[in-house]
Scaffold this active site. Structure first.
Site, PDB file in Angstrom:
ATOM      1  N   ARG A   1     -10.894 -33.563  28.154  1.00  9.99           N
ATOM      2  CA  ARG A   1     -12.080 -32.704  28.081  1.00  9.99           C
ATOM      3  C   ARG A   1     -12.720 -32.428  29.439  1.00  9.99           C
ATOM      4  O   ARG A   1     -13.039 -31.277  29.765  1.00  9.99           O
ATOM      5  CB  ARG A   1     -13.145 -33.303  27.145  1.00  9.99           C
ATOM      6  CG  ARG A   1     -12.905 -32.998  25.700  1.00  9.99           C
ATOM      7  CD  ARG A   1     -13.399 -34.123  24.840  1.00  9.99           C
ATOM      8  NE  ARG A   1     -12.534 -35.265  25.051  1.00  9.99           N
ATOM      9  CZ  ARG A   1     -11.436 -35.514  24.329  1.00  9.99           C
ATOM     10  NH1 ARG A   1     -11.135 -34.758  23.320  1.00  9.99           N
ATOM     11  NH2 ARG A   1     -10.657 -36.548  24.593  1.00  9.99           N
ATOM     12  N   THR A   2     -12.958 -33.450  30.224  1.00  9.40           N
ATOM     13  CA  THR A   2     -13.660 -33.233  31.488  1.00  9.40           C
ATOM     14  C   THR A   2     -12.832 -32.317  32.384  1.00  9.40           C
ATOM     15  O   THR A   2     -13.347 -31.339  32.942  1.00  9.40           O
ATOM     16  CB  THR A   2     -13.938 -34.582  32.192  1.00  9.40           C
ATOM     17  OG1 THR A   2     -14.581 -35.441  31.263  1.00  9.40           O
ATOM     18  CG2 THR A   2     -14.812 -34.403  33.416  1.00  9.40           C
TER      19      THR A   2
HETATM   20  C1  NCD Z   1     -15.224 -40.504  28.589  1.00  8.84           C
HETATM   21  C2  NCD Z   1     -14.852 -41.030  29.962  1.00  8.84           C
HETATM   22  O1  NCD Z   1     -13.837 -40.661  30.532  1.00  8.84           O
HETATM   23  O2  NCD Z   1     -15.657 -41.811  30.447  1.00  8.84           O
HETATM   24  N1  NCD Z   1     -14.542 -39.346  28.226  1.00  8.84           N
HETATM   25  C3  NCD Z   1     -15.003 -38.149  28.645  1.00  8.84           C
HETATM   26  O3  NCD Z   1     -15.107 -37.887  29.818  1.00  8.84           O
HETATM   27  N2  NCD Z   1     -15.376 -37.272  27.696  1.00  8.84           N
HETATM   28  C4  NCD Z   1     -15.265 -41.524  27.533  1.00  8.84           C
HETATM   29  C5  NCD Z   1     -14.072 -42.403  27.297  1.00  8.84           C
HETATM   30  O4  NCD Z   1     -13.051 -42.327  27.965  1.00  8.84           O
HETATM   31  O5  NCD Z   1     -14.176 -43.222  26.375  1.00  8.84           O
END
Ligand code: NCD
Length: 314
Positions: free
Chosen positions: A58-59
């Protein structure tokens, strides 16, 4: 450069409340822009570097999509394909990327890596997760989600304080570390912390919240559910454990399912930064209170707002 402008985004602590408000408004405008025209060309000829040294769906993808929707270009590197594989340091990699691009999105397993990179980079460094440290852009998209879903953050006339329950791996979950810090800037927030004892929120963050006067309490999940307005669920961060036995001891210790949610308010939301493992059962996904997929979409709008802030003409 304008005195009050942020040069980098390494910790949510550096983002003033006025800028948070501005970004939330801008994200709403980006959502309308995408829905009406798909985007525009305001970041044409700007190049964004994505340096991801840890996995991400997602990021990474929402930053890429955000840049493309504003007419900019992207340049992505990772641990496997770049000179990092030959042993090049993070420092040299950042100096290199700063020559070619206009901003750098950095995800790295070392806490403090974004701050270290920012001290060397002539271009904005945006922290996309630094180990167990912070994840400030996630906190902003989480806030945007609370605002769009609930209509307010913290207080609204006639309503009691907003109860935000944080569930899961509060020790290692960097999204929580950033979110609680940003929520502390809003009045009318009550935080309830629910975690296995081994995965409690770190003491330095608790002390920080207390010094800001944030209301904090510790409860069981079952006790917390009926009063909760926002349930923020996190996965146990398996990759941060030094041995499997320690992970196995806490794995599966909480689960949000339709049965549990019968005791929750009808107007409340369940959030999760994702990826989800078994901590939210998929049978809850069709419940209108399940906001995690909408939250993920909001990530793109908020990141468009951030890129416009750092790279746009202002
Ligand atoms: C999170 C992360 O990478 O910290 N994911 C994200 O960026 N949406 C949460 C996770 O990995 O559990």
């Amino acid at each position: 450069m304008d005195e009050g402008r942020l040069q980098h985004l390494t910790t949510i602590k550096s983002v003033p409340k006025a800028l948070i408000d501005e970004l939330l408004i801008s994200a709403e405008e980006m959502k309308k822009l995408v829905r009406s025209k798909g985007g525009d060309n305001r970041l044409q000829h700007k190049v964004l570097a994505l340096a991801f040294y840890e996995p991400s769906t997602r990021t990474n993808c929402s930053f890429q999509a955000a840049m493309l929707r504003l007419g900019g270009s992207i340049l992505a590197i990772n641990e496997e394909t770049s000179s990092v594989k030959k042993g090049e340091s993070l420092e040299d990699t950042i100096i290199t990327l700063a020559c070619y691009t206009d901003a750098i999105i950095l995800r790295h397993p070392m806490k403090g890596s974004a701050t270290a990179a920012a001290s060397l980079s002539s271009k904005p460094i945006i922290n996309a997760g630094d180990g167990v440290g912070e994840h400030p852009t996630q906190a902003l998209l989480d806030l945007f989600t609370i605002k769009t879903e609930m209509g307010y953050i913290g207080t609204t006339p006639g309503a009691p304080p907003m109860v935000v329950t944080l569930l899961g791996d509060l020790l290692n979950g960097r999204t929580v570390h950033s979110l609680v810090r940003v929520l502390a800037q809003f009045s009318g927030i009550r935080l309830i912390l629910v975690s296995p004892p081994e995965l409690a929120l770190p003491n330095d963050i608790i002390e920080e919240l207390k010094s800001l006067g944030t209301s904090l309490s510790w409860q069981s999940l079952e006790d917390a559910i009926p009063s909760t307005d926002v349930l923020y669920v996190t996965r146990i961060q398996k990759e941060r454990f030094s041995n499997k036995a320690e992970y196995d001891a806490v794995s599966g210790s909480y689960i949000v399912n339709t049965e549990l949610m019968k005791n929750a308010k009808s107007k409340m939301i369940v959030m999760h930064p994702l990826p989800r493992l078994q901590e939210i059962s998929t049978d809850f996904d069709t419940d209108p209170r399940a906001a995690y997929f909408r939250q993920m979409e909001n990530g793109m709008y908020l990141r468009m707002a951030l890129l416009d802030y750092f790279l746009g003409k202002k």
